[in-house]
Design an enzyme around this catalytic site. Sequence first.
Site, PDB file in Angstrom:
ATOM      1  N   ASP A 164       0.849  -1.186   0.000  1.00  0.00           N
ATOM      2  CA  ASP A 164       0.000   0.000   0.000  1.00  0.00           C
ATOM      3  C   ASP A 164       0.891   1.244   0.000  1.00  0.00           C
ATOM      4  OD1 ASP A 164      -3.203   0.562   0.974  1.00  0.00           O
ATOM      5  OD2 ASP A 164      -1.783   2.221   1.170  1.00  0.00           O
ATOM      6  N   ASN A 187     -13.036  -2.745   2.738  1.00  0.00           N
ATOM      7  CA  ASN A 187     -13.930  -1.607   2.895  1.00  0.00           C
ATOM      8  C   ASN A 187     -14.924  -1.581   1.735  1.00  0.00           C
ATOM      9  OD1 ASN A 187     -12.482  -0.742   5.180  1.00  0.00           O
ATOM     10  ND2 ASN A 187     -10.997   0.332   3.893  1.00  0.00           N
ATOM     11  N   HIS A 216     -10.543  -4.966  -3.148  1.00  0.00           N
ATOM     12  CA  HIS A 216      -9.226  -5.233  -2.564  1.00  0.00           C
ATOM     13  C   HIS A 216      -9.356  -5.591  -1.102  1.00  0.00           C
ATOM     14  CE1 HIS A 216     -10.076  -0.916  -2.350  1.00  0.00           C
ATOM     15  NE2 HIS A 216      -9.442  -0.916  -1.191  1.00  0.00           N
ATOM     16  N   MET A 217      -8.414  -6.380  -0.654  1.00  0.00           N
ATOM     17  CA  MET A 217      -8.332  -6.796   0.738  1.00  0.00           C
ATOM     18  C   MET A 217      -7.054  -6.196   1.313  1.00  0.00           C
ATOM     19  SD  MET A 217      -8.123 -10.753   1.901  1.00  0.00           S
ATOM     20  CE  MET A 217      -9.847 -11.165   1.728  1.00  0.00           C
TER      21      MET A 217
HETATM   22  P1  5GP Z   1      -9.669   1.746   0.369  1.00  0.00           P
HETATM   23  O1  5GP Z   1      -9.665   3.088   1.060  1.00  0.00           O
HETATM   24  O2  5GP Z   1     -10.379   1.821  -0.959  1.00  0.00           O
HETATM   25  O3  5GP Z   1     -10.128   0.617   1.216  1.00  0.00           O
HETATM   26  O4  5GP Z   1      -8.147   1.417   0.070  1.00  0.00           O
HETATM   27  C1  5GP Z   1      -7.443   1.935  -1.009  1.00  0.00           C
HETATM   28  C2  5GP Z   1      -5.988   1.836  -0.659  1.00  0.00           C
HETATM   29  O5  5GP Z   1      -5.241   2.059  -1.843  1.00  0.00           O
HETATM   30  C3  5GP Z   1      -5.514   2.884   0.374  1.00  0.00           C
HETATM   31  O6  5GP Z   1      -4.995   2.225   1.519  1.00  0.00           O
HETATM   32  C4  5GP Z   1      -4.457   3.668  -0.384  1.00  0.00           C
HETATM   33  O7  5GP Z   1      -3.364   4.023   0.433  1.00  0.00           O
HETATM   34  C5  5GP Z   1      -4.061   2.725  -1.497  1.00  0.00           C
HETATM   35  N1  5GP Z   1      -3.605   3.380  -2.697  1.00  0.00           N
HETATM   36  C6  5GP Z   1      -4.175   4.458  -3.325  1.00  0.00           C
HETATM   37  N2  5GP Z   1      -3.477   4.793  -4.429  1.00  0.00           N
HETATM   38  C7  5GP Z   1      -2.433   3.906  -4.502  1.00  0.00           C
HETATM   39  C8  5GP Z   1      -1.366   3.748  -5.425  1.00  0.00           C
HETATM   40  O8  5GP Z   1      -1.220   4.470  -6.417  1.00  0.00           O
HETATM   41  N3  5GP Z   1      -0.479   2.733  -5.178  1.00  0.00           N
HETATM   42  C9  5GP Z   1      -0.605   1.912  -4.092  1.00  0.00           C
HETATM   43  N4  5GP Z   1       0.322   0.960  -3.930  1.00  0.00           N
HETATM   44  N5  5GP Z   1      -1.617   2.030  -3.210  1.00  0.00           N
HETATM   45  C10 5GP Z   1      -2.506   3.016  -3.410  1.00  0.00           C
END
Ligand code: 5GP
Length: 114
Positions: A30, A87, A100-101
């Site tokens: 992440d 989420n 995603h997990m």
């Molecule tokens: P959500 O908030 O949808 O459950 O999780 C999305 C996750 O994607 C977040 O923890 C965020 O830090 C991660 N994320 C967002 N953009 C990028 C990216 O460009 N690269 C990586 N490796 N993670 C990302």
Amino acid sequence: MTDCLFCRMVAKEIEPDVVYETKRVLAFKDLNPQGPVHILIIPKEHIPTINELKETHVQIAGEMMLAAQVVADQLGVAEKGFRLVMNCNKHGGQSVYHLHMHLIGGRQLDWPPG
Ligand code: 5GP
Ligand code: ZN
């Protein structure tokens, strides 16, 4: 060409820090880690949220959990423990609309989450 960030990673248009990959699943670090270990495990197929999960996705959903098991072991958090989080939509705090997990570990995690 897609505007889905994670589909672009699957297509290798953007190259995340990959820790594990199979035919159907990709796992990478992440960008904004919430612990010493924070990995995202995604299906290569575009599924927006857990609300769109269908009977045909049972195999891939199971593979995501098995990938988590492998990655947790690989990164040394299996024994002490870790957390898996998915989420969903606004109240769940979802920001990327490709399933995603989160695998978070390497520190004591609080419960309940905020
Ligand atoms: P959500 O908030 O949808 O459950 O999780 C999305 C996750 O994607 C977040 O923890 C965020 O830090 C991660 N994320 C967002 N953009 C990028 C990216 O460009 N690269 C990586 N490796 N993670 C990302
Ligand atoms: Zn996608």
